[in-house]
Design a protein around this motif. Structure first.
Motif, mmCIF file in Angstrom:
data_model
loop_
_atom_site.group_PDB
_atom_site.id
_atom_site.type_symbol
_atom_site.label_atom_id
_atom_site.label_comp_id
_atom_site.label_asym_id
_atom_site.label_seq_id
_atom_site.Cartn_x
_atom_site.Cartn_y
_atom_site.Cartn_z
ATOM 1 N N MET A 1 25.838 40.640 39.960
ATOM 2 C CA MET A 1 25.983 40.812 41.556
ATOM 3 C C MET A 1 26.253 39.340 41.984
ATOM 4 S SD MET A 1 22.361 42.806 42.004
ATOM 5 C CE MET A 1 21.355 41.924 40.679
ATOM 6 N N ALA A 2 27.160 39.250 43.011
ATOM 7 C CA ALA A 2 27.953 38.229 43.650
ATOM 8 C C ALA A 2 28.531 38.426 44.529
ATOM 9 C CB ALA A 2 28.764 37.646 42.318
ATOM 10 N N ASP A 3 29.325 37.468 45.333
ATOM 11 C CA ASP A 3 29.930 37.512 46.630
ATOM 12 C C ASP A 3 31.249 38.642 46.020
ATOM 13 O OD1 ASP A 3 30.887 35.781 49.159
ATOM 14 O OD2 ASP A 3 32.658 36.550 48.039
ATOM 15 N N PRO A 4 31.782 39.432 47.335
ATOM 16 C CA PRO A 4 32.653 40.575 47.009
ATOM 17 C C PRO A 4 33.667 40.044 46.337
ATOM 18 C CG PRO A 4 31.388 40.997 49.102
ATOM 19 C CD PRO A 4 30.870 39.787 48.449
ATOM 20 N N LYS A 5 34.164 38.505 46.748
ATOM 21 C CA LYS A 5 35.566 38.094 46.071
ATOM 22 C C LYS A 5 35.543 37.902 44.607
ATOM 23 C CE LYS A 5 36.357 34.219 47.953
ATOM 24 N NZ LYS A 5 36.767 32.914 48.982
ATOM 25 N N ILE A 6 34.283 37.472 44.003
ATOM 26 C CA ILE A 6 34.065 37.228 42.910
ATOM 27 C C ILE A 6 34.109 38.758 42.011
ATOM 28 C CG2 ILE A 6 32.244 36.916 40.928
ATOM 29 C CD1 ILE A 6 31.913 34.581 42.031
ATOM 30 N N ILE A 7 33.459 39.618 42.671
ATOM 31 C CA ILE A 7 33.519 40.996 42.069
ATOM 32 C C ILE A 7 34.864 41.756 42.068
ATOM 33 C CG2 ILE A 7 32.394 43.317 42.100
ATOM 34 C CD1 ILE A 7 30.441 41.377 41.395
ATOM 35 N N LYS A 8 35.506 41.306 42.946
ATOM 36 C CA LYS A 8 37.010 42.033 43.073
ATOM 37 C C LYS A 8 37.819 41.289 41.787
ATOM 38 C CE LYS A 8 41.270 42.826 45.084
ATOM 39 N NZ LYS A 8 42.064 42.546 43.957
ATOM 40 N N TYR A 9 37.745 39.928 41.667
ATOM 41 C CA TYR A 9 38.480 39.123 40.366
ATOM 42 C C TYR A 9 37.875 39.876 39.169
ATOM 43 C CZ TYR A 9 40.317 35.476 43.388
ATOM 44 O OH TYR A 9 41.070 34.664 44.493
ATOM 45 N N LEU A 10 36.530 40.156 39.074
ATOM 46 C CA LEU A 10 36.062 40.653 37.666
ATOM 47 C C LEU A 10 36.542 42.115 37.558
ATOM 48 C CD1 LEU A 10 32.414 40.199 37.728
ATOM 49 C CD2 LEU A 10 33.988 39.435 35.907
ATOM 50 N N ASN A 11 36.550 42.943 38.601
ATOM 51 C CA ASN A 11 37.107 44.026 38.366
ATOM 52 C C ASN A 11 38.727 44.432 38.171
ATOM 53 O OD1 ASN A 11 35.191 46.326 38.708
ATOM 54 N ND2 ASN A 11 35.202 45.859 41.024
#
Lengths: 355, 355
Positions: free
Chosen positions: A224-234
């Motif tokens: 769980m993190a800032d949406p920007k982080i999740i986008k990079y991970l995805n």
């Protein structure tokens, strides 16, 4: 040696805890939950129509991501899931640790961190714990390529106070900070850093279904993190494998999250057993580090940990022994059922009084 | 932009085929099997005791690896399994393609190959197909860092004759040759390169449960090769995630392999439907490449593929359209049930005769 072998990535793999095939052993070596998963889990799986398995799963695992987002009252753009927290952490290492500076983590911690760093050619520096096996947060406030802290730490079981992590975050804005909360559900309420993800866009909180959700067999973890982080991970995830979570995992994980009462009941029982067990082995001459997890890390005043480990194994009780500098006289003992811990105490008593 | 973003691995992810949530569509866009998995699969899953899920799965997935080894009459040291053939191929790229020379694969093939190469900073060179969309094996006989060939190739569906692959292997001993046989069970017997793994220690044959085993929802793929190759792969796998296959996957995969009669029956039906469907769309003015897979790759003489794609989508029939140079006037159509193909033919007929 064949010529093609020159171009092979050669690594020293992580060694997982033993998984004995004998079902009669008392298994206290891999921090599994002693209680079965919520009854909802098998109910949902058994309701599943077989025709669904011929189709690919939902690549975004939407149902599961939504249920996690609802449960934690965050937006679903802040949630990422993978094949256990190992897959999630592996993806985090691959995605965010491309810098020149070394990443930092404790010298005594989850032993997969250096393995991922080696696999992915990431520079790292280990930071020693203090003589009480605690993390000193000041040691991490220096230029770095990223910071990874298991909280509570493993195999020590010690929880780092949240205000110390806030201090770290306030002084570390330029690299990713990963807080691996695999065991946080066994810690006092308010210990988690989850509520900080909306304030710090470089913070990632990682969790797993393997411990407090009774589902090690499912292989499900999340970040769980800032949406920007999740986008990079995805983006990295979709560049490796479009569908990492199978249909069973999505269904069973969602079902487990829905049964909060069961989750709380199991965790309370485990914490009560842990406290009782800790007192009892202290009486047998063990030093026990203060644990906020589902295991204890203990050392005996007179007997070598390796000898106790071997004695217990012969008796069909598996605990974890790490033959590593600084901790080679400690045993990591998972908290099982009360009757399993009683049997362990009995065997320890026999061993310690045998001569 | 935050400073930590400078160290992010930035990639262009693979785009999987659409997974519409509406259950009423006719889904012919991701090469799933139209028949449900063997009845043994759900039977085994339903027999599972829930207590097993609280424990980690067997990290070596022994039961599954043994059943695959028995089925193919090879040693279990020659089998590696992962989370779909995507995970298996991703691990292969990570493990074996560390050389200076570029790896080679066709310009028109599974579009994940360049994505993995980019993710892992692997140099690659694409080799053009000939004007009949065929692989010319001579083009691959040159210095390289590895060779990846899907056989039959996707999305063309064309099978490369085995003697040509033998010629390649005889002339390419110094790098790894991957033959991705995702669709080989829909090809004539004797087409597979599996029997060559005992002769060529640099050959890896990759397979999946997603197509011919009716289990796309399970995410299970495997590789077969010389034990030395499997050892290197396992070292990298155990450096990334000790337990990639969950308990369901191990059980269900083993059950699917045990039901050979069902497997053969489904494949025969799909091949019969494919042949019948191919003849019928030729009558509608389509050029159809010769397919040895569970899909056909077809182009219409007069109508643009993109228009046909959109028309069918509006009618609730999903096929796959790749907006890529050289193939942007083709549609990849998975072979479904006979009645689904009839409905598709009917819609195509309506579209083609509407003005």
């Amino acid at each position: 040696m064949s010529k093609w072998e020159e171009n092979v990535r050669k690594v020293v793999p992580y060694t997982p805890g033993e998984q004995p095939k004998d079902q009669n052993v008392i298994k206290l070596n891999t921090n599994e939950n002693p209680y079965p998963p919520s009854p909802f889990v098998m109910m949902k799986v058994n309701e599943m129509k077989d025709d669904i398995l011929r189709k690919y799963p939902d690549p975004t695992a939407d149902m599961l991501i939504e249920s996690l987002a609802d449960y934690y009252k965050i937006d679903k753009s802040s949630v990422f899931a993978g094949v256990g927290s190992d897959d999630v952490l592996g993806m985090i290492f691959m995605t965010f640790f491309k810098g020149e500076l070394p990443i930092l983590f404790p010298d005594v911690t989850y032993s997969f961190y250096p393995v991922w760093a080696d696999l992915m050619d990431i520079k790292y520096e280990t930071v020693p714990l203090n003589d009480k096996f605690e993390i000193n947060i000041e040691d991490y406030i220096k230029p770095n390529g990223g910071i990874v802290i298991a909280n509570p730490n493993a195999p020590t079981g010690i929880l780092l106070e949240k205000d110390k992590i806030i201090k770290l975050l306030d002084n570390n804005k330029d690299s990713i900070v990963v807080i691996d909360e695999a065991y946080i559900d066994f810690s006092p309420e308010g210990s988690s850093c989850l509520d900080l993800i909306s304030k710090y866009d470089n913070l990632i909180v990682v969790r797993t279904f393997s411990k407090s959700r009774n589902l090690a067999g499912l292989r499900l973890g999340y970040a769980m993190a800032d949406p920007k982080i999740i986008k990079y991970l995805n983006d990295v995830k979709f560049s490796y494998n479009s569908y990492t979570l199978n249909t069973f995992t999505i269904l069973a994980g969602t079902a487990a999250i829905s049964d909060d009462a069961y989750f709380r009941k199991c965790n309370e029982k485990i914490i009560a057993t842990r406290e009782r067990f800790s007192e009892k082995i202290k009486e047998l001459g063990f030093t026990v580090l203060p644990s906020d997890t589902n295991f204890v890390f203990a050392s005996h005043k007179e007997k070598a940990a390796s000898d106790i480990f071997q004695y217990l194994k012969n008796k069909g009780i598996f605990v974890r022994y790490f033959n590593l500098p600084g901790i080679d006289n400690y045993l990591r003992i998972s908290i099982g059922l009360d009757e399993e811990m009683d049997k362990l105490l009995e065997e320890l008593n026999t061993f310690l009084t045998q001569d």
